[in-house]
Design a protein around this motif. Sequence first.
Motif, mmCIF file in Angstrom:
data_model
loop_
_atom_site.group_PDB
_atom_site.id
_atom_site.type_symbol
_atom_site.label_atom_id
_atom_site.label_comp_id
_atom_site.label_asym_id
_atom_site.label_seq_id
_atom_site.Cartn_x
_atom_site.Cartn_y
_atom_site.Cartn_z
ATOM 1 N N THR A 105 -13.212 6.264 -6.363
ATOM 2 C CA THR A 105 -12.464 6.053 -5.116
ATOM 3 C C THR A 105 -13.110 6.838 -3.979
ATOM 4 O O THR A 105 -13.893 7.762 -4.201
ATOM 5 C CB THR A 105 -11.019 6.581 -5.212
ATOM 6 O OG1 THR A 105 -11.061 8.020 -5.219
ATOM 7 C CG2 THR A 105 -10.307 6.059 -6.423
ATOM 8 N N LYS A 116 -4.516 6.534 -1.347
ATOM 9 C CA LYS A 116 -4.415 5.145 -0.853
ATOM 10 C C LYS A 116 -5.522 4.283 -1.447
ATOM 11 O O LYS A 116 -5.307 3.137 -1.790
ATOM 12 C CB LYS A 116 -4.506 5.117 0.683
ATOM 13 C CG LYS A 116 -3.279 5.740 1.352
ATOM 14 C CD LYS A 116 -3.201 5.400 2.830
ATOM 15 C CE LYS A 116 -4.270 6.061 3.679
ATOM 16 N NZ LYS A 116 -4.249 7.531 3.767
ATOM 17 N N ASP A 117 -6.696 4.852 -1.562
ATOM 18 C CA ASP A 117 -7.801 4.081 -2.146
ATOM 19 C C ASP A 117 -7.610 3.921 -3.658
ATOM 20 O O ASP A 117 -8.037 2.919 -4.232
ATOM 21 C CB ASP A 117 -9.143 4.744 -1.828
ATOM 22 C CG ASP A 117 -10.295 3.772 -2.025
ATOM 23 O OD1 ASP A 117 -10.149 2.603 -1.589
ATOM 24 O OD2 ASP A 117 -11.300 4.149 -2.635
ATOM 25 N N LYS A 120 -5.681 0.833 -4.316
ATOM 26 C CA LYS A 120 -6.512 -0.368 -4.140
ATOM 27 C C LYS A 120 -7.400 -0.637 -5.351
ATOM 28 O O LYS A 120 -7.776 -1.767 -5.625
ATOM 29 C CB LYS A 120 -7.425 -0.189 -2.916
ATOM 30 C CG LYS A 120 -6.712 -0.350 -1.595
ATOM 31 C CD LYS A 120 -7.750 -0.381 -0.472
ATOM 32 C CE LYS A 120 -7.154 0.141 0.813
ATOM 33 N NZ LYS A 120 -8.163 0.651 1.741
ATOM 34 N N LYS A 121 -7.780 0.409 -6.064
ATOM 35 C CA LYS A 121 -8.763 0.234 -7.148
ATOM 36 C C LYS A 121 -8.117 -0.006 -8.513
ATOM 37 O O LYS A 121 -8.810 -0.280 -9.490
ATOM 38 C CB LYS A 121 -9.681 1.460 -7.181
ATOM 39 C CG LYS A 121 -10.465 1.593 -5.854
ATOM 40 C CD LYS A 121 -11.912 1.901 -6.055
ATOM 41 C CE LYS A 121 -12.747 1.369 -4.911
ATOM 42 N NZ LYS A 121 -12.987 2.278 -3.800
ATOM 43 N N GLU A 341 -18.665 -1.647 -5.860
ATOM 44 C CA GLU A 341 -17.745 -2.514 -5.141
ATOM 45 C C GLU A 341 -18.456 -3.787 -4.726
ATOM 46 O O GLU A 341 -19.655 -3.792 -4.480
ATOM 47 C CB GLU A 341 -17.222 -1.801 -3.899
ATOM 48 C CG GLU A 341 -16.064 -0.894 -4.214
ATOM 49 C CD GLU A 341 -15.558 -0.238 -2.942
ATOM 50 O OE1 GLU A 341 -14.358 -0.233 -2.763
ATOM 51 O OE2 GLU A 341 -16.389 0.234 -2.161
#
Length: 387
Positions: A105, A116-117, A120-121, A341
């Motif tokens: 992250t 927050k990241d 997302k992951k 990513e």
Amino acid sequence: MPGYELIDNKEFKQISDVFKKSKTLFRMGFDKQRKGIFKVNEFEKKFAKKVNSKYALAVTSGTAALRVALSTINLKKGDEVITQSFTFVATVEAIVESRATPVCTEIDKTLNMDPKDLIKKINNKTKAVIVVHMLGVPCRIKEIKKICKKYNLVLIEDTAWGCGGKINNQYLGTIGDIGAYSFDFAKTITTGEGGMLVFKSKKKFELAKAWHDHGHENNPKVPRWEDTRKSSGFNFRMTEMQGAVGLAQLNKLDYIVKKQNFNYKAIWSVIKKIKGIEKRAYPQNSKISADALIFFLKNKQTAKRCREELLKYKISTKILPEAFTWHFSREWKHIKELKKEKVSSSNHLKISKSLIERAVSIPIFIKMKKNFPKNVKYSILKSFERK
Ligand SMILES: *Cc1c(COP(=O)(O)O)cnc(C)c1O
């Protein structure tokens, strides 16, 4: 920075117990010969007590601690374990060794995982999260723990650099499911090489204990060579020499953390008014181990110049900005398992990159020289004068 500054007669006395009294270098068995001396057992007990954990397991290194922690989760190929982009390469290596795919992250201004990241992951392959309390500052573990609970993920704390630090008055390493510590020669306390694990659950502790010892259950009903086993494993057993040194170093932990905080404040009070520096952020209620003092400058060039000026005063920086290739996952093209990513490479971990490249990390020594804070200040000011 380091327990290595404080190696003295206390460690020698512990080691001489092993060589003069027990004459047993192995942590188990040899009951007649060892005269009741079990240094590794004692080290585990005292460490657990120190950090208020029920279960502790000593291992051969911090890297081994992470690998053994992951052995308690049933990881299959394709499962994902999430950690942060700014860490030592060992965190990702331990995930690769456990057959899982490492995912990294972004970090925020704490230089640790951005919650927050993390959200997302997470996907349906995610099994665990390894947060890192990088260079002595706690990560945002409160938020991260909530996320892990919601998605049913095991939370492991890589506390290699956070030993003795706290958040909300709880020792780092004891907040998630498993805490992993390192006692390598550059860490807060040291056994030369070595590591420790602490666990919330007895079941995970027992799984790890067996796995770090070829699956041995240490069944009291049979001799060790007829021991029972349910899993395979490996050998990550700590030796009595390491355990002995660890006992002496553990007694110094409070002093080390206190002194490091004192020296940290001495430096910060001298440099905090300098325009153009921004201190690393801490989560609320952090008690840092003050392993390093990190601040951000305007950009990569300013950070590089600052290091050059510091070196003129024989002050080396610690990892940032000079050694991030070992500590920033975007640089690890050699680890093919690392999940990249699906964005163009210039966007990959862009936020982390912009923070890491303009950070400067000042090592904190226990035996800090008196003029050290002033020299840090002069170097920063000098580097600002340069074009
Ligand atoms: C030092 C370190 C490790 C590895 O510990 P060793 O005892 O050197 O194997 C793992 N993670 C982090 C963040 C570290 O700094």
